[in-house]
Design a protein around this motif. Structure first.
Motif, PDB file in Angstrom:
ATOM      1  N   PRO A  78      31.591 106.350 -24.333  1.00 40.58           N
ATOM      2  CA  PRO A  78      32.600 105.824 -25.004  1.00 40.58           C
ATOM      3  C   PRO A  78      32.865 106.210 -26.087  1.00 40.58           C
ATOM      4  O   PRO A  78      34.475 106.396 -26.099  1.00 40.58           O
ATOM      5  N   GLY A  79      33.034 107.609 -26.558  1.00 43.65           N
ATOM      6  CA  GLY A  79      33.364 108.500 -27.718  1.00 43.65           C
ATOM      7  C   GLY A  79      34.474 109.177 -26.980  1.00 43.65           C
ATOM      8  O   GLY A  79      34.867 109.960 -27.723  1.00 43.65           O
ATOM      9  N   GLY A  80      34.567 109.159 -25.705  1.00 42.24           N
ATOM     10  CA  GLY A  80      36.295 109.838 -25.366  1.00 42.24           C
ATOM     11  C   GLY A  80      35.481 111.072 -24.239  1.00 42.24           C
ATOM     12  O   GLY A  80      36.500 111.912 -23.399  1.00 42.24           O
ATOM     13  N   ALA A  81      34.437 112.396 -24.769  1.00 35.70           N
ATOM     14  CA  ALA A  81      34.161 113.056 -23.793  1.00 35.70           C
ATOM     15  C   ALA A  81      34.320 112.393 -22.694  1.00 35.70           C
ATOM     16  O   ALA A  81      33.578 111.224 -22.189  1.00 35.70           O
ATOM     17  N   ALA A  82      33.753 113.653 -21.457  1.00 33.30           N
ATOM     18  CA  ALA A  82      34.517 113.283 -19.778  1.00 33.30           C
ATOM     19  C   ALA A  82      33.670 114.248 -19.212  1.00 33.30           C
ATOM     20  O   ALA A  82      33.248 115.492 -19.849  1.00 33.30           O
ATOM     21  N   VAL A  83      33.073 113.972 -18.355  1.00 29.15           N
ATOM     22  CA  VAL A  83      32.684 114.581 -17.175  1.00 29.15           C
ATOM     23  C   VAL A  83      33.007 114.494 -15.576  1.00 29.15           C
ATOM     24  O   VAL A  83      33.220 112.888 -15.081  1.00 29.15           O
ATOM     25  N   ALA A  84      33.988 115.886 -14.979  1.00 25.52           N
ATOM     26  CA  ALA A  84      33.857 115.365 -13.870  1.00 25.52           C
ATOM     27  C   ALA A  84      33.625 116.306 -12.665  1.00 25.52           C
ATOM     28  O   ALA A  84      33.147 117.618 -13.347  1.00 25.52           O
ATOM     29  N   ARG A  85      32.386 116.326 -11.857  1.00 30.29           N
ATOM     30  CA  ARG A  85      31.613 117.375 -10.845  1.00 30.29           C
ATOM     31  C   ARG A  85      31.825 116.471  -9.982  1.00 30.29           C
ATOM     32  O   ARG A  85      32.100 115.670  -9.566  1.00 30.29           O
ATOM     33  N   PRO A  86      31.418 117.354  -8.704  1.00 34.93           N
ATOM     34  CA  PRO A  86      31.287 116.640  -7.409  1.00 34.93           C
ATOM     35  C   PRO A  86      30.054 115.771  -7.127  1.00 34.93           C
ATOM     36  O   PRO A  86      28.725 116.284  -8.089  1.00 34.93           O
ATOM     37  N   LEU A  87      30.299 115.605  -6.369  1.00 38.89           N
ATOM     38  CA  LEU A  87      29.439 113.760  -6.366  1.00 38.89           C
ATOM     39  C   LEU A  87      27.581 114.776  -5.415  1.00 38.89           C
ATOM     40  O   LEU A  87      28.423 115.636  -4.531  1.00 38.89           O
ATOM     41  N   PRO A  88      26.622 114.529  -5.662  1.00 38.89           N
ATOM     42  CA  PRO A  88      25.414 115.009  -4.714  1.00 38.89           C
ATOM     43  C   PRO A  88      25.823 114.868  -3.708  1.00 38.89           C
ATOM     44  O   PRO A  88      25.320 115.505  -2.772  1.00 38.89           O
ATOM     45  N   THR A 183      34.287 104.622 -19.711  1.00 40.46           N
ATOM     46  CA  THR A 183      33.756 103.512 -20.316  1.00 40.46           C
ATOM     47  C   THR A 183      33.834 103.114 -21.769  1.00 40.46           C
ATOM     48  O   THR A 183      35.060 104.207 -21.888  1.00 40.46           O
ATOM     49  N   THR A 184      33.959 102.062 -22.397  1.00 38.28           N
ATOM     50  CA  THR A 184      34.478 101.559 -23.640  1.00 38.28           C
ATOM     51  C   THR A 184      33.159 101.032 -25.230  1.00 38.28           C
ATOM     52  O   THR A 184      32.453 100.807 -24.551  1.00 38.28           O
ATOM     53  N   GLY A 185      33.795 101.804 -26.239  1.00 42.49           N
ATOM     54  CA  GLY A 185      32.549 101.110 -27.413  1.00 42.49           C
ATOM     55  C   GLY A 185      31.988  99.910 -26.841  1.00 42.49           C
ATOM     56  O   GLY A 185      31.421  99.373 -27.656  1.00 42.49           O
ATOM     57  N   GLN A 186      34.271  99.331 -27.160  1.00 44.98           N
ATOM     58  CA  GLN A 186      34.159  97.934 -27.363  1.00 44.98           C
ATOM     59  C   GLN A 186      33.410  97.227 -26.527  1.00 44.98           C
ATOM     60  O   GLN A 186      33.686  97.182 -24.991  1.00 44.98           O
ATOM     61  N   ARG A 187      32.903  96.484 -26.956  1.00 50.28           N
ATOM     62  CA  ARG A 187      31.867  95.353 -26.530  1.00 50.28           C
ATOM     63  C   ARG A 187      31.251  95.840 -25.092  1.00 50.28           C
ATOM     64  O   ARG A 187      30.534  95.538 -23.919  1.00 50.28           O
ATOM     65  N   TRP A 188      30.373  97.603 -25.729  1.00 54.12           N
ATOM     66  CA  TRP A 188      29.991  97.908 -24.517  1.00 54.12           C
ATOM     67  C   TRP A 188      28.211  96.721 -24.566  1.00 54.12           C
ATOM     68  O   TRP A 188      27.808  95.840 -25.617  1.00 54.12           O
ATOM     69  N   PRO A 189      27.802  97.203 -23.088  1.00 51.95           N
ATOM     70  CA  PRO A 189      28.280  98.100 -22.452  1.00 51.95           C
ATOM     71  C   PRO A 189      29.450  97.632 -21.490  1.00 51.95           C
ATOM     72  O   PRO A 189      29.263  96.382 -21.169  1.00 51.95           O
ATOM     73  N   ALA A 190      30.764  98.226 -21.716  1.00 51.01           N
ATOM     74  CA  ALA A 190      31.374  97.180 -20.694  1.00 51.01           C
ATOM     75  C   ALA A 190      32.478  98.940 -19.572  1.00 51.01           C
ATOM     76  O   ALA A 190      32.917  99.711 -20.055  1.00 51.01           O
ATOM     77  N   TYR A 191      33.181  98.728 -18.527  1.00 52.76           N
ATOM     78  CA  TYR A 191      34.144 100.235 -18.178  1.00 52.76           C
ATOM     79  C   TYR A 191      35.219  99.363 -17.126  1.00 52.76           C
ATOM     80  O   TYR A 191      34.759  98.487 -16.592  1.00 52.76           O
ATOM     81  N   ALA A 192      36.443 100.678 -17.257  1.00 51.79           N
ATOM     82  CA  ALA A 192      36.840 100.059 -16.220  1.00 51.79           C
ATOM     83  C   ALA A 192      36.498 101.612 -14.998  1.00 51.79           C
ATOM     84  O   ALA A 192      35.997 102.083 -15.630  1.00 51.79           O
ATOM     85  N   TRP A 193      37.470 100.837 -14.136  1.00 53.88           N
ATOM     86  CA  TRP A 193      37.318 101.853 -12.958  1.00 53.88           C
ATOM     87  C   TRP A 193      38.419 102.182 -11.806  1.00 53.88           C
ATOM     88  O   TRP A 193      38.873 101.154 -11.814  1.00 53.88           O
ATOM     89  N   ARG A 194      38.574 103.218 -11.243  1.00 55.46           N
ATOM     90  CA  ARG A 194      39.324 103.149 -10.096  1.00 55.46           C
ATOM     91  C   ARG A 194      39.040 104.424  -9.216  1.00 55.46           C
ATOM     92  O   ARG A 194      38.372 105.281  -8.788  1.00 55.46           O
ATOM     93  N   ASN A 203      40.823 100.615  -5.164  1.00 58.72           N
ATOM     94  CA  ASN A 203      40.376  99.638  -5.679  1.00 58.72           C
ATOM     95  C   ASN A 203      40.269 100.083  -7.285  1.00 58.72           C
ATOM     96  O   ASN A 203      39.565 101.209  -7.904  1.00 58.72           O
ATOM     97  N   VAL A 204      40.961  99.076  -8.132  1.00 59.95           N
ATOM     98  CA  VAL A 204      40.387  99.252  -9.631  1.00 59.95           C
ATOM     99  C   VAL A 204      39.762  98.016 -10.179  1.00 59.95           C
ATOM    100  O   VAL A 204      39.700  97.209 -10.055  1.00 59.95           O
ATOM    101  N   GLY A 205      39.096  97.811 -11.359  1.00 61.94           N
ATOM    102  CA  GLY A 205      39.013  96.751 -11.836  1.00 61.94           C
ATOM    103  C   GLY A 205      37.783  96.983 -13.208  1.00 61.94           C
ATOM    104  O   GLY A 205      38.278  98.274 -13.385  1.00 61.94           O
ATOM    105  N   TYR A 206      37.372  96.162 -13.818  1.00 56.89           N
ATOM    106  CA  TYR A 206      36.845  95.836 -15.347  1.00 56.89           C
ATOM    107  C   TYR A 206      35.767  94.777 -15.165  1.00 56.89           C
ATOM    108  O   TYR A 206      35.816  94.185 -15.112  1.00 56.89           O
ATOM    109  N   GLY A 207      34.319  95.199 -15.785  1.00 61.35           N
ATOM    110  CA  GLY A 207      33.298  94.286 -16.382  1.00 61.35           C
ATOM    111  C   GLY A 207      32.676  94.585 -17.241  1.00 61.35           C
ATOM    112  O   GLY A 207      32.770  95.763 -17.973  1.00 61.35           O
TER     113      GLY A 207
END
Length: 373
Positions: A78-88, A183-194, A203-207
């Motif tokens: 939500p604060g903008g920090a990111a992590v990108a790693r291989p999935l287990p 993810t986003t802090g606005q109306r948390w918990p909420a996130y978009a995906w691709r 597949n893209v969406g928001y919930g």
């Protein structure tokens, strides 16, 4: 009317898995769905490796065949920090119109009687009667968030705070091999995906979790494009996600619930396919042993297989109700591969929290507070 050992209402992943498990236990199975297959189903289309494992155990050899492996996850806090790693373990993105049909066809090939029928009324006679038309000794409700079987058992929809709403569509995307969650802090918990499919689209969406009141489609679409600039999805559809933090009883008498009908949606990620096929398999196996104490057998199987995980995911959902905790979790996952793997397993499969992961997240929160504003 024929009397089946097991009737399953709903032929999505939970229902198809239930049918397959009951058939493997020697039961005769009736599988009912209001739709013909193939059919579209609004969903993120993400298939975790653990869901494929469950289906392999039911005799479905490769439900994700023809779709490339998704090797990485990029998660933005939500604060903008990111992590990108291989999935287990690699995941896949398979449109539900394809994935669900594969499971239904596997159930039919194994011996299930598939009928297109909209179930409206259940009567708990001996045997159980569905719309005065079909009869069975045990009934499994795998008919989704608006389940007829769930209502028959006296359970309403999940209340605000335990119900999410999402939209999804398909958009052109050159990206492959990496899932993206913003993810986003606005109306948390909420996130978009691709989630890339591998054919030049994603597949893209928001919930977001509902806190009361309806959310309009224009609002949801605007939130999606705010978080994923340039996403112009087609076939945009909405759906509700009953979160596992408020589940009804798993069964009563000779009637069981599985998948979304049992509110088995991960409260951290909205993932539901793994829960669906696993709960369906457990319900079908319990039903195949006959109607006597079937609900008790199923509840115990769920407790043994998912009980600790569901307690841990609910606790994690409460903790990450504060965006600062989510920020710290992402920062900890960026620093430490094991923490990242724990978070993924908790959100996509049946993983657990451990003291090490909690400690690393807490330490990141302490570090953040120690930095002058």
């Amino acid at each position: 009317m024929d009397v089946y050992d097991v009737a399953v209402i709903g032929a999505g992943p939970a229902g198809a898995a239930a049918a397959l498990a009951a058939l493997r236990g020697g039961a005769s199975v009736l599988l009912l769905d209001r739709a013909g297959f193939p059919r579209d189903k609004p969903c993120g289309d993400g298939i975790a490796a653990e869901a494929v494992d469950v289906l392999a155990g039911l005799g479905v050899p490769d439900p994700v065949a023809g779709f490339p492996r998704v090797e990485r996850l990029r998660l933005v806090a939500p604060g903008g920090a990111a992590v990108a790693r291989p999935l287990p373990r690699p995941a896949h993105t398979v449109p539900r119109r394809i994935f669900d049909e594969r499971l239904v066809r596997a159930a039919v090939a194994a011996g299930a009687a598939l009928r297109r029928h909209t179930a409206r009324r259940v009567r708990e006679d001996a045997p159980i009667t569905i719309d005065e038309r079909y009869r069975a000794r045990v009934l499994i409700g795998a008919d989704g968030a608006s389940s007829v079987v769930r209502r028959h058992l006296g359970h309403g929809a999940n209340p605000p705070g335990h119900l999410a709403i999402a939209i999804r569509g398909y958009a052109p995307s050159a990206a492959t091999g990496e899932q993206v969650i913003v993810t986003t802090g606005q109306r948390w918990p909420a996130y978009a995906w691709r989630f890339p499919i591998g054919d030049g689209t994603a597949n893209v969406g928001y919930g977001e979790v509902l806190r009361g009141g309806a959310l309009s489609r224009p609002y949801l679409r605007r939130r999606l494009t705010d978080l994923l600039p340039g996403a112009e999805p087609e076939s945009l559809r909405g759906h509700h996600l009953p979160l596992s933090t408020r589940r009804p009883a798993a069964g009563r008498g000779r009637v069981l619930l599985a998948g979304d009908a049992l509110s088995l949606i991960n409260p951290l990620t909205g993932e539901g396919i793994f829960y669906a096929v696993l709960s369906g398999a457990l319900a079908g196996a319990a039903a195949a042993r006959g109607p006597r104490d079937v609900a008790g057998r199923y509840r115990e199987a769920l407790r043994r297989r998912l009980g600790r995980h569901l307690r841990h995911s609910a606790a994690a959902a409460r903790l990450t109700g504060w965006p600062a905790v989510a920020d710290a979790a992402v920062a900890a996952a960026r620093q430490d591969e094991r923490t990242f793997a724990r978070m993924v397993d908790l959100g996509l499969a049946d993983g657990l929290l451990d003291a090490r992961t909690i400690g690393r997240i807490a330490w990141r929160m302490v570090q953040c507070r120690a930095v002058p504003a």
